[in-house]
Design a protein around this motif. Structure first.
Motif, PDB file in Angstrom:
ATOM      1  N   ALA A  33      -6.228 -10.370  -6.996  1.00 31.67           N
ATOM      2  CA  ALA A  33      -6.376  -9.292  -5.911  1.00 31.67           C
ATOM      3  C   ALA A  33      -5.180  -9.160  -5.011  1.00 31.67           C
ATOM      4  CB  ALA A  33      -7.757 -10.116  -5.088  1.00 31.67           C
ATOM      5  N   GLU A  34      -4.397 -10.395  -4.750  1.00 29.68           N
ATOM      6  CA  GLU A  34      -3.204 -10.060  -3.893  1.00 29.68           C
ATOM      7  C   GLU A  34      -2.275  -9.193  -4.486  1.00 29.68           C
ATOM      8  OE1 GLU A  34      -0.996 -13.399  -3.084  1.00 29.68           O
ATOM      9  OE2 GLU A  34      -2.682 -14.461  -2.009  1.00 29.68           O
ATOM     10  N   GLU A  35      -2.221  -9.088  -5.700  1.00 28.37           N
ATOM     11  CA  GLU A  35      -1.408  -8.388  -6.624  1.00 28.37           C
ATOM     12  C   GLU A  35      -1.801  -6.853  -6.468  1.00 28.37           C
ATOM     13  OE1 GLU A  35       0.721  -7.897 -11.304  1.00 28.37           O
ATOM     14  OE2 GLU A  35      -0.926  -9.345 -10.769  1.00 28.37           O
ATOM     15  N   GLN A  36      -2.933  -6.726  -6.797  1.00 27.23           N
ATOM     16  CA  GLN A  36      -3.379  -5.310  -6.727  1.00 27.23           C
ATOM     17  C   GLN A  36      -3.431  -4.567  -5.347  1.00 27.23           C
ATOM     18  OE1 GLN A  36      -7.137  -4.906  -9.187  1.00 27.23           O
ATOM     19  NE2 GLN A  36      -6.305  -6.703 -10.289  1.00 27.23           N
ATOM     20  N   LEU A  37      -3.711  -5.572  -4.209  1.00 25.10           N
ATOM     21  CA  LEU A  37      -3.573  -4.966  -2.980  1.00 25.10           C
ATOM     22  C   LEU A  37      -2.273  -4.605  -2.875  1.00 25.10           C
ATOM     23  CD1 LEU A  37      -6.223  -7.481  -0.976  1.00 25.10           C
ATOM     24  CD2 LEU A  37      -6.366  -4.985  -1.364  1.00 25.10           C
ATOM     25  N   LEU A  38      -1.426  -5.084  -3.232  1.00 27.88           N
ATOM     26  CA  LEU A  38       0.009  -4.828  -2.649  1.00 27.88           C
ATOM     27  C   LEU A  38       0.482  -3.614  -3.344  1.00 27.88           C
ATOM     28  CD1 LEU A  38       1.676  -8.520  -2.557  1.00 27.88           C
ATOM     29  CD2 LEU A  38       1.231  -6.917  -0.654  1.00 27.88           C
ATOM     30  N   ALA A  39       0.044  -3.632  -4.741  1.00 24.80           N
ATOM     31  CA  ALA A  39       0.397  -2.268  -5.487  1.00 24.80           C
ATOM     32  C   ALA A  39      -0.502  -0.964  -4.696  1.00 24.80           C
ATOM     33  CB  ALA A  39      -0.205  -2.426  -6.968  1.00 24.80           C
ATOM     34  N   LEU A  40      -1.679  -1.344  -4.359  1.00 16.17           N
ATOM     35  CA  LEU A  40      -2.249  -0.040  -3.407  1.00 16.17           C
ATOM     36  C   LEU A  40      -1.550   0.380  -2.297  1.00 16.17           C
ATOM     37  CD1 LEU A  40      -4.726   1.269  -3.605  1.00 16.17           C
ATOM     38  CD2 LEU A  40      -5.739  -0.354  -2.017  1.00 16.17           C
ATOM     39  N   THR A  41      -0.777  -0.517  -1.716  1.00 16.02           N
ATOM     40  CA  THR A  41      -0.100  -0.037  -0.482  1.00 16.02           C
ATOM     41  C   THR A  41       1.124   0.629  -1.016  1.00 16.02           C
ATOM     42  OG1 THR A  41       1.639  -2.007  -0.629  1.00 16.02           O
ATOM     43  CG2 THR A  41      -0.339  -2.416   0.447  1.00 16.02           C
ATOM     44  N   LYS A  42       1.670   0.478  -2.284  1.00 18.33           N
ATOM     45  CA  LYS A  42       2.714   1.465  -2.570  1.00 18.33           C
ATOM     46  C   LYS A  42       2.148   2.796  -2.969  1.00 18.33           C
ATOM     47  CE  LYS A  42       5.547  -2.256  -4.229  1.00 18.33           C
ATOM     48  NZ  LYS A  42       6.104  -3.129  -5.414  1.00 18.33           N
ATOM     49  N   GLU A  43       0.832   2.952  -3.462  1.00 21.30           N
ATOM     50  CA  GLU A  43       0.150   3.970  -3.812  1.00 21.30           C
ATOM     51  C   GLU A  43      -0.238   5.008  -2.743  1.00 21.30           C
ATOM     52  OE1 GLU A  43      -3.137   3.196  -6.458  1.00 21.30           O
ATOM     53  OE2 GLU A  43      -2.045   1.910  -7.829  1.00 21.30           O
ATOM     54  N   THR A  44      -0.829   4.239  -1.457  1.00 21.94           N
ATOM     55  CA  THR A  44      -1.554   4.850  -0.452  1.00 21.94           C
ATOM     56  C   THR A  44      -0.964   4.852   0.981  1.00 21.94           C
ATOM     57  OG1 THR A  44      -2.820   3.010  -0.129  1.00 21.94           O
ATOM     58  CG2 THR A  44      -3.767   4.519  -1.824  1.00 21.94           C
ATOM     59  N   GLY A  45      -0.208   3.792   0.969  1.00 20.75           N
ATOM     60  CA  GLY A  45       0.283   3.665   2.524  1.00 20.75           C
ATOM     61  C   GLY A  45      -0.618   2.601   3.294  1.00 20.75           C
ATOM     62  N   LEU A  46      -1.872   2.333   2.721  1.00 23.76           N
ATOM     63  CA  LEU A  46      -2.502   1.159   3.476  1.00 23.76           C
ATOM     64  C   LEU A  46      -1.794   0.101   3.759  1.00 23.76           C
ATOM     65  CD1 LEU A  46      -5.440   0.312   4.408  1.00 23.76           C
ATOM     66  CD2 LEU A  46      -5.558  -0.985   2.001  1.00 23.76           C
ATOM     67  N   GLU A  47      -1.808  -0.593   4.946  1.00 23.77           N
ATOM     68  CA  GLU A  47      -1.178  -1.784   5.517  1.00 23.77           C
ATOM     69  C   GLU A  47      -2.206  -2.768   5.056  1.00 23.77           C
ATOM     70  OE1 GLU A  47       1.079   0.312   9.497  1.00 23.77           O
ATOM     71  OE2 GLU A  47      -0.447  -1.445   9.489  1.00 23.77           O
ATOM     72  N   VAL A  48      -1.382  -3.728   4.133  1.00 24.46           N
ATOM     73  CA  VAL A  48      -2.079  -4.970   3.618  1.00 24.46           C
ATOM     74  C   VAL A  48      -1.563  -6.140   4.372  1.00 24.46           C
ATOM     75  CG1 VAL A  48      -2.567  -6.457   1.642  1.00 24.46           C
ATOM     76  CG2 VAL A  48      -2.907  -3.893   1.697  1.00 24.46           C
ATOM     77  N   VAL A  49      -2.298  -7.130   4.647  1.00 23.64           N
ATOM     78  CA  VAL A  49      -1.745  -8.426   5.234  1.00 23.64           C
ATOM     79  C   VAL A  49      -2.504  -9.527   4.569  1.00 23.64           C
ATOM     80  CG1 VAL A  49      -1.678 -10.050   7.194  1.00 23.64           C
ATOM     81  CG2 VAL A  49      -1.292  -7.407   7.488  1.00 23.64           C
ATOM     82  N   ILE A  50      -1.779 -10.487   3.870  1.00 24.79           N
ATOM     83  CA  ILE A  50      -2.194 -11.406   3.230  1.00 24.79           C
ATOM     84  C   ILE A  50      -2.216 -12.746   3.778  1.00 24.79           C
ATOM     85  CG2 ILE A  50      -2.153 -12.826   0.894  1.00 24.79           C
ATOM     86  CD1 ILE A  50      -1.444  -9.860  -0.492  1.00 24.79           C
ATOM     87  N   ILE A  51      -3.196 -13.493   3.759  1.00 31.58           N
ATOM     88  CA  ILE A  51      -2.894 -14.860   4.381  1.00 31.58           C
ATOM     89  C   ILE A  51      -3.756 -15.855   3.681  1.00 31.58           C
ATOM     90  CG2 ILE A  51      -3.822 -16.452   6.492  1.00 31.58           C
ATOM     91  CD1 ILE A  51      -3.902 -13.758   8.198  1.00 31.58           C
ATOM     92  N   ARG A  52      -2.896 -16.955   3.281  1.00 32.58           N
ATOM     93  CA  ARG A  52      -3.290 -18.036   2.256  1.00 32.58           C
ATOM     94  C   ARG A  52      -3.332 -19.238   3.175  1.00 32.58           C
ATOM     95  NH1 ARG A  52       1.582 -17.192  -2.039  1.00 32.58           N
ATOM     96  NH2 ARG A  52       1.198 -15.139  -2.650  1.00 32.58           N
ATOM     97  N   PRO A  53      -4.644 -19.484   3.626  1.00 28.92           N
ATOM     98  CA  PRO A  53      -4.765 -20.864   4.337  1.00 28.92           C
ATOM     99  C   PRO A  53      -4.504 -22.239   3.374  1.00 28.92           C
ATOM    100  CG  PRO A  53      -6.540 -19.497   4.583  1.00 28.92           C
ATOM    101  CD  PRO A  53      -5.805 -18.931   3.480  1.00 28.92           C
ATOM    102  N   THR A  54      -4.250 -23.362   4.040  1.00 30.18           N
ATOM    103  CA  THR A  54      -4.511 -24.730   3.352  1.00 30.18           C
ATOM    104  C   THR A  54      -5.930 -25.059   3.376  1.00 30.18           C
ATOM    105  OG1 THR A  54      -3.751 -25.591   5.236  1.00 30.18           O
ATOM    106  CG2 THR A  54      -2.217 -24.992   3.479  1.00 30.18           C
ATOM    107  N   LEU A  55      -6.223 -26.183   3.303  1.00 28.97           N
ATOM    108  CA  LEU A  55      -7.641 -26.768   3.752  1.00 28.97           C
ATOM    109  C   LEU A  55      -7.969 -26.184   5.165  1.00 28.97           C
ATOM    110  CD1 LEU A  55      -9.293 -29.957   2.503  1.00 28.97           C
ATOM    111  CD2 LEU A  55      -9.400 -29.357   5.000  1.00 28.97           C
ATOM    112  N   VAL A  56      -9.176 -25.847   5.301  1.00 30.65           N
ATOM    113  CA  VAL A  56      -9.360 -25.455   6.672  1.00 30.65           C
ATOM    114  C   VAL A  56     -10.631 -26.272   7.252  1.00 30.65           C
ATOM    115  CG1 VAL A  56     -10.433 -23.403   7.981  1.00 30.65           C
ATOM    116  CG2 VAL A  56      -8.958 -23.109   5.878  1.00 30.65           C
ATOM    117  N   TYR A  57     -10.369 -26.740   8.346  1.00 31.75           N
ATOM    118  CA  TYR A  57     -11.389 -27.706   9.081  1.00 31.75           C
ATOM    119  C   TYR A  57     -11.755 -27.274  10.377  1.00 31.75           C
ATOM    120  CZ  TYR A  57      -7.552 -29.630  11.832  1.00 31.75           C
ATOM    121  OH  TYR A  57      -6.571 -29.826  12.736  1.00 31.75           O
ATOM    122  N   GLY A  58     -12.821 -27.702  10.902  1.00 33.81           N
ATOM    123  CA  GLY A  58     -13.215 -27.398  12.143  1.00 33.81           C
ATOM    124  C   GLY A  58     -14.689 -27.352  12.334  1.00 33.81           C
TER     125      GLY A  58
END
Length: 317
Positions: free
Chosen positions: A145-170
């Protein structure tokens, strides 16, 4: 700003929804109706490759995509990779492409550290620039999904931000973290006293939400990948002691040699479980901090205390 959040019935999305609606107009995309939410709701059984969002995205400025087919420890699916891809890869790209057509400016994708891999060596933390090395269907679907989203930015100009969390607690955390905290609350002796040489990066949902909010309109976030943690790595033994401090019930740790865990993993066929217990997974968030001028607002001790308080209030500890 008008923001659409997916997956607001989940652990991360629910807190994110509460936080963002303080300052923005929001709508939500969920699997079921949220009776307490007063804004616009889009209800779909799943994020899929063939959903038609019926021009519901026309007034949206930013999408925060939290919904996913989550990692399952014992997945009984006949073709798990296909099911993960349908939701996490194809479903995500379908939403992003329709967002482009509707004029959405920014798409924030909550990915996973599993894109990087499952473990690290001490002193060699994962970085956002590392080559992806997913080890299971969940991580693979997120990486694609990340790879295809970043490719989409080059095709369209959509700004993509990818966040990879570690183990999330709370507050609201489940699975192993909650189970372990419950054991600590009961004052039971736990055999983790000698697991002191590994290091794990964790992130409280409070720090993760703060980073996501920062990325909504930060100019330096566009088309970037960010790793996130509490910026405080700790061993398994230290983690259990921190749980005890948060619960005001000192942890009772038994000094079982680490090799016993490795042997038990081989005998039971659960090496992956043992690896998470005795192994390391560290992330380097220096690039996140520098690029966004961001630091985690909550210390690890604060996050543990807030988690413990929530579990006690729910009478789960």
């Amino acid at each position: 700003m008008n923001i659409l959040i997916t997956g607001t019935s989940g652990f991360i999305g629910s807190l994110l929804c509460d936080e963002i609606q303080k300052d923005h107009e929001i709508s939500i995309l969920n699997r079921r109706l949220n009776k307490t939410f007063k804004g616009e709701q889009l209800i779909y059984p799943s994020i899929s490759s063939d959903n038609d969002y019926n021009n519901k995205l026309q007034s949206v400025d930013c999408i925060i995509h939290c919904a996913a087919r989550v990692h399952v420890m014992k997945d009984a699916s006949v073709n798990p990779i296909d099911e993960y891809r349908e939701v996490n890869t194809a479903g995500t790209l379908n939403l992003a492409r329709q967002a482009v057509e509707a004029g959405v400016k920014r798409f924030i994708f909550i990915s996973s550290i599993k894109v990087n891999g499952e473990c690290t060596q001490i002193g060699s933390p994962f970085k956002a620039t590392d080559k992806p090395n997913p080890q299971d269907p969940y991580g693979q679907s997120k990486a694609e999904a990340e790879e295809q989203l970043l490719a989409l930015t080059k095709e369209t100009g959509l700004e993509v931000v990818i966040i990879r969390p570690t183990l999330v607690y709370g507050a609201g955390v489940k699975a192993n973290f909650a189970s372990l905290m419950k054991l600590v609350s009961k004052g039971l002796p736990l055999p983790f006293g000698l697991i002191t040489d590994n290091r794990r990066s964790l992130v409280s949902v409070y720090n993760l939400v703060d980073l996501i909010v920062t990325c909504i309109d930060h100019p330096n976030a566009a088309n970037q990948v960010f790793l996130v943690s509490d910026d405080h790595d700790l061993s398994t033994a230290e983690m259990v002691r921190q749980m005890g401090l948060a619960l005001s019930k000192p942890a009772k740790l038994i000094p079982v040699p680490v090799f016993c865990y490795s042997l038990a993993g081989k005998l039971t066929g659960k090496q992956d479980v043992v690896s998470r217990l005795i192994g390391s997974l560290q992330v380097d968030i220096s690039e996140t901090k520098q690029r966004l001028n961001w630091t985690p607002p909550y210390k690890l001790e604060d996050g543990f205390k807030m988690t413990a308080n929530a579990l006690v209030s729910e009478k789960k500890c």
